[in-house]
Design a protein around this motif. Structure first.
Motif, PDB file in Angstrom:
ATOM      1  N   GLU A 132      45.788  17.482 -15.510  1.00 22.94           N
ATOM      2  CA  GLU A 132      44.534  16.731 -15.352  1.00 22.94           C
ATOM      3  C   GLU A 132      43.815  17.119 -14.066  1.00 22.94           C
ATOM      4  O   GLU A 132      42.586  17.150 -14.029  1.00 22.94           O
ATOM      5  CB  GLU A 132      44.799  15.219 -15.339  1.00 22.94           C
ATOM      6  CG  GLU A 132      45.238  14.641 -16.664  1.00 22.94           C
ATOM      7  CD  GLU A 132      46.714  14.812 -16.958  1.00 22.94           C
ATOM      8  OE1 GLU A 132      47.446  15.363 -16.090  1.00 22.94           O
ATOM      9  OE2 GLU A 132      47.152  14.411 -18.058  1.00 22.94           O
ATOM     10  N   HIS A 235      53.197   5.434 -26.307  1.00 23.52           N
ATOM     11  CA  HIS A 235      52.504   6.659 -26.717  1.00 23.52           C
ATOM     12  C   HIS A 235      53.445   7.402 -27.673  1.00 23.52           C
ATOM     13  O   HIS A 235      54.675   7.360 -27.495  1.00 23.52           O
ATOM     14  CB  HIS A 235      52.243   7.464 -25.445  1.00 23.52           C
ATOM     15  CG  HIS A 235      51.455   8.728 -25.631  1.00 23.52           C
ATOM     16  ND1 HIS A 235      51.922   9.817 -26.311  1.00 23.52           N
ATOM     17  CD2 HIS A 235      50.215   9.070 -25.197  1.00 23.52           C
ATOM     18  CE1 HIS A 235      51.007  10.797 -26.304  1.00 23.52           C
ATOM     19  NE2 HIS A 235      49.961  10.343 -25.622  1.00 23.52           N
ATOM     20  N   ARG A 237      54.406  10.384 -27.931  1.00 22.90           N
ATOM     21  CA  ARG A 237      55.335  11.292 -27.237  1.00 22.90           C
ATOM     22  C   ARG A 237      56.512  10.494 -26.663  1.00 22.90           C
ATOM     23  O   ARG A 237      57.676  10.874 -26.829  1.00 22.90           O
ATOM     24  CB  ARG A 237      54.585  11.992 -26.100  1.00 22.90           C
ATOM     25  CG  ARG A 237      55.406  13.012 -25.336  1.00 22.90           C
ATOM     26  CD  ARG A 237      55.191  12.922 -23.839  1.00 22.90           C
ATOM     27  NE  ARG A 237      53.837  13.121 -23.391  1.00 22.90           N
ATOM     28  CZ  ARG A 237      53.270  14.309 -23.180  1.00 22.90           C
ATOM     29  NH1 ARG A 237      53.927  15.397 -23.402  1.00 22.90           N
ATOM     30  NH2 ARG A 237      52.031  14.374 -22.743  1.00 22.90           N
TER      31      ARG A 237
HETATM   32  C1  UD1 Z   1      46.359  13.373 -22.911  1.00 20.78           C
HETATM   33  C2  UD1 Z   1      45.715  13.844 -21.610  1.00 20.78           C
HETATM   34  C3  UD1 Z   1      45.975  12.824 -20.528  1.00 20.78           C
HETATM   35  C4  UD1 Z   1      45.584  11.421 -20.949  1.00 20.78           C
HETATM   36  C5  UD1 Z   1      46.226  11.072 -22.276  1.00 20.78           C
HETATM   37  C6  UD1 Z   1      45.776   9.711 -22.767  1.00 20.78           C
HETATM   38  C7  UD1 Z   1      45.655  16.298 -21.284  1.00 20.78           C
HETATM   39  C8  UD1 Z   1      46.261  17.443 -20.558  1.00 20.78           C
HETATM   40  N1  UD1 Z   1      46.295  15.113 -21.175  1.00 20.78           N
HETATM   41  O1  UD1 Z   1      47.755  13.327 -22.669  1.00 20.78           O
HETATM   42  O2  UD1 Z   1      45.231  13.183 -19.373  1.00 20.78           O
HETATM   43  O3  UD1 Z   1      46.013  10.503 -19.964  1.00 20.78           O
HETATM   44  O4  UD1 Z   1      45.862  12.074 -23.237  1.00 20.78           O
HETATM   45  O5  UD1 Z   1      46.591   9.234 -23.786  1.00 20.78           O
HETATM   46  O6  UD1 Z   1      44.644  16.481 -21.926  1.00 20.78           O
HETATM   47  N2  UD1 Z   1      50.701  12.874 -30.133  1.00 20.78           N
HETATM   48  C9  UD1 Z   1      50.818  12.316 -31.368  1.00 20.78           C
HETATM   49  N3  UD1 Z   1      49.694  11.791 -31.947  1.00 20.78           N
HETATM   50  C10 UD1 Z   1      48.479  11.819 -31.355  1.00 20.78           C
HETATM   51  C11 UD1 Z   1      48.372  12.415 -30.098  1.00 20.78           C
HETATM   52  C12 UD1 Z   1      49.489  12.934 -29.481  1.00 20.78           C
HETATM   53  O7  UD1 Z   1      51.894  12.259 -31.943  1.00 20.78           O
HETATM   54  O8  UD1 Z   1      47.489  11.314 -31.938  1.00 20.78           O
HETATM   55  C13 UD1 Z   1      51.921  13.418 -29.472  1.00 20.78           C
HETATM   56  C14 UD1 Z   1      52.215  14.849 -29.790  1.00 20.78           C
HETATM   57  O9  UD1 Z   1      53.606  15.017 -29.843  1.00 20.78           O
HETATM   58  C15 UD1 Z   1      51.678  15.580 -28.560  1.00 20.78           C
HETATM   59  C16 UD1 Z   1      51.950  14.590 -27.462  1.00 20.78           C
HETATM   60  O10 UD1 Z   1      51.767  13.315 -28.054  1.00 20.78           O
HETATM   61  O11 UD1 Z   1      52.294  16.807 -28.352  1.00 20.78           O
HETATM   62  C17 UD1 Z   1      51.057  14.723 -26.260  1.00 20.78           C
HETATM   63  O12 UD1 Z   1      49.679  14.667 -26.644  1.00 20.78           O
HETATM   64  P1  UD1 Z   1      48.562  15.421 -25.762  1.00 20.78           P
HETATM   65  O13 UD1 Z   1      47.214  15.115 -26.267  1.00 20.78           O
HETATM   66  O14 UD1 Z   1      48.949  16.854 -25.589  1.00 20.78           O
HETATM   67  O15 UD1 Z   1      48.749  14.790 -24.327  1.00 20.78           O
HETATM   68  P2  UD1 Z   1      48.782  13.272 -23.868  1.00 20.78           P
HETATM   69  O16 UD1 Z   1      50.095  13.022 -23.239  1.00 20.78           O
HETATM   70  O17 UD1 Z   1      48.330  12.324 -24.919  1.00 20.78           O
END
Ligand code: UD1
Length: 357
Positions: A132, A235, A237
């Motif tokens: 970020e 979340h 993840r």
């Molecule tokens: C992203 C942002 C972070 C923000 C957060 C809000 C970046 C680098 N990070 O992090 O700044 O605070 O969003 O929530 O852009 N996943 C799902 N379903 C979804 C979305 C994500 O299962 O709808 C899972 C997937 O396994 C994915 C992981 O969450 O690999 C991480 O998602 P990602 O969008 O890469 O990063 P965030 O941790 O959500």
């Protein structure tokens, strides 16, 4: 009528974009927006529910990029956004915050000489290990207008030599939202007070087992001491990792639940005894709702909240977390005067109108 492209992709951006979309509508502004959703977040609870609940116009484009490594994910977005910018004539591109969607939008636009407007500019944690921080620094450097939510953000930009003409102290659109939505937010479940609201989603907390275990152990100890539950909206993840963890690490006091909607988050934060989180957005929502916050990170970009004593940095260190929770349990935070007057979205829209006239 001038047309701008608003780029969103992740949960916190939908919330911020709602404030601006409503201001464009309510001010009868001399501009229209199309929304492009990168698809970074895609589960209903992470994406569509925010559009429904906050009455955000449906995206004209959805790139459906989904999850992936940072490079691949950002590259897919960059290509998709560039295709849209080449197809249609936009007089500006509006981006929010610091996610990969923000950076992709800013980079695609600046390469095509389309002015970039950055909402939540000038934030700095000074930790370049966080994706970020890289995203927000690079986005600021592509931007024609930098909408700073606080005076600290203004000063950060000035220190980095940005032209004063580009920097606008707008206040924080998230304060606009809390002022508007908090009074009408009610929990769907009747939750027995007191309780702690906790979230953990940063990769440096979820993907390092020792850190996550330390945080969970500390949450359990605070809950035992205060004789209360910990509401833990997870979340996706974090949920996946928790499912694979030894159940012993989780006491019955920690209630894992699905991600909350925006209104549910406000309702839950407002009634909590304390918020504990590694989320930047939730730190602010807690503060705006009159609640204190233990920050599960070594630093924060929202330094004002720590400086006024409403939040304490505790990292993933159990002793620091427990100590911070004890101190903040009985503390009443000050008013959030540093984040503008609750009309940031109007200011942003008016300044964009003038810029693209
Ligand atoms: C992203 C942002 C972070 C923000 C957060 C809000 C970046 C680098 N990070 O992090 O700044 O605070 O969003 O929530 O852009 N996943 C799902 N379903 C979804 C979305 C994500 O299962 O709808 C899972 C997937 O396994 C994915 C992981 O969450 O690999 C991480 O998602 P990602 O969008 O890469 O990063 P965030 O941790 O959500």
């Amino acid at each position: 009528m001038r047309k701008i492209l608003t780029i969103v992709g992740a949960r916190p951006q939908f919330i911020k974009a709602a404030a601006i979309s409503h201001a464009i509508r309510d001010l009868h502004a001399n501009l229209t927006e199309d929304i492009l959703h990168t698809g970074q977040h895609y589960d209903d609870a992470m994406s569509a529910q925010f559009f429904r609940e906050l009455d955000i116009p449906q995206p004209r484009y959805n790139l459906n990029v989904g999850s992936g490594n940072h490079g691949a994910q950002t590259a897919l977005m960059l290509k998709g956004i560039e295709d849209v910018l080449l197809k249609e004539h936009y007089t500006g591109v509006l981006v929010y915050g610091d996610t990969n969607s923000t950076l992709a939008g800013a980079l695609a636009a600046v390469k095509l000489h389309v002015p970039v407007f950055h909402v939540e500019a000038g934030l700095r944690s000074y930790n370049r290990d966080m994706p970020e921080e890289v995203n927000r620094v690079l986005t600021d450097h592509t931007s024609a207008l930098l909408f700073a939510p606080t005076q600290t953000a203004v000063q950060n930009l000035e220190k980095e030599g940005f032209s004063e003409k580009k920097i606008i102290f707008s206040g924080d659109v998230m304060l606009d939202n809390v002022r508007h939505y908090a009074p009408i937010s009610n929990p769907t479940e009747n939750r027995q007070a007191p309780y702690i609201l906790a979230t953990v989603h940063r990769d440096f907390n979820t993907d390092q087992p020792e850190r996550l275990k330390n945080i969970l152990a500390a949450l359990c100890m605070v809950a035992d001491k205060q004789n209360c539950d910990v509401l833990f909206p997870a979340h996706p993840r974090t949920r996946k990792i928790l499912e694979n963890m030894n159940e012993v690490s989780l006491s019955g006091r920690i209630k894992i639940m699905a991600p909350l909607s925006y209104l549910e988050t406000l309702a839950t934060a407002r009634r909590s005894a304390l918020v504990m989180t590694d989320s930047g957005g939730l730190q602010k929502e807690a503060f705006f709702c009159g609640r204190c916050c233990v920050v599960l990170r070594p630093e924060t970009e929202w330094t004002e909240i720590v400086e006024c004593g409403a939040a304490l940095l505790a990292d993933a260190n159990p002793e620091q977390i427990i100590d911070a929770a004890n101190k903040l349990w009985v503390h009443t935070p000050c008013e959030p005067t540093q984040f503008g007057d609750g009309h940031a979205a109007e200011k942003i829209v008016k300044n964009i109108e003038v810029y693209i006239k």
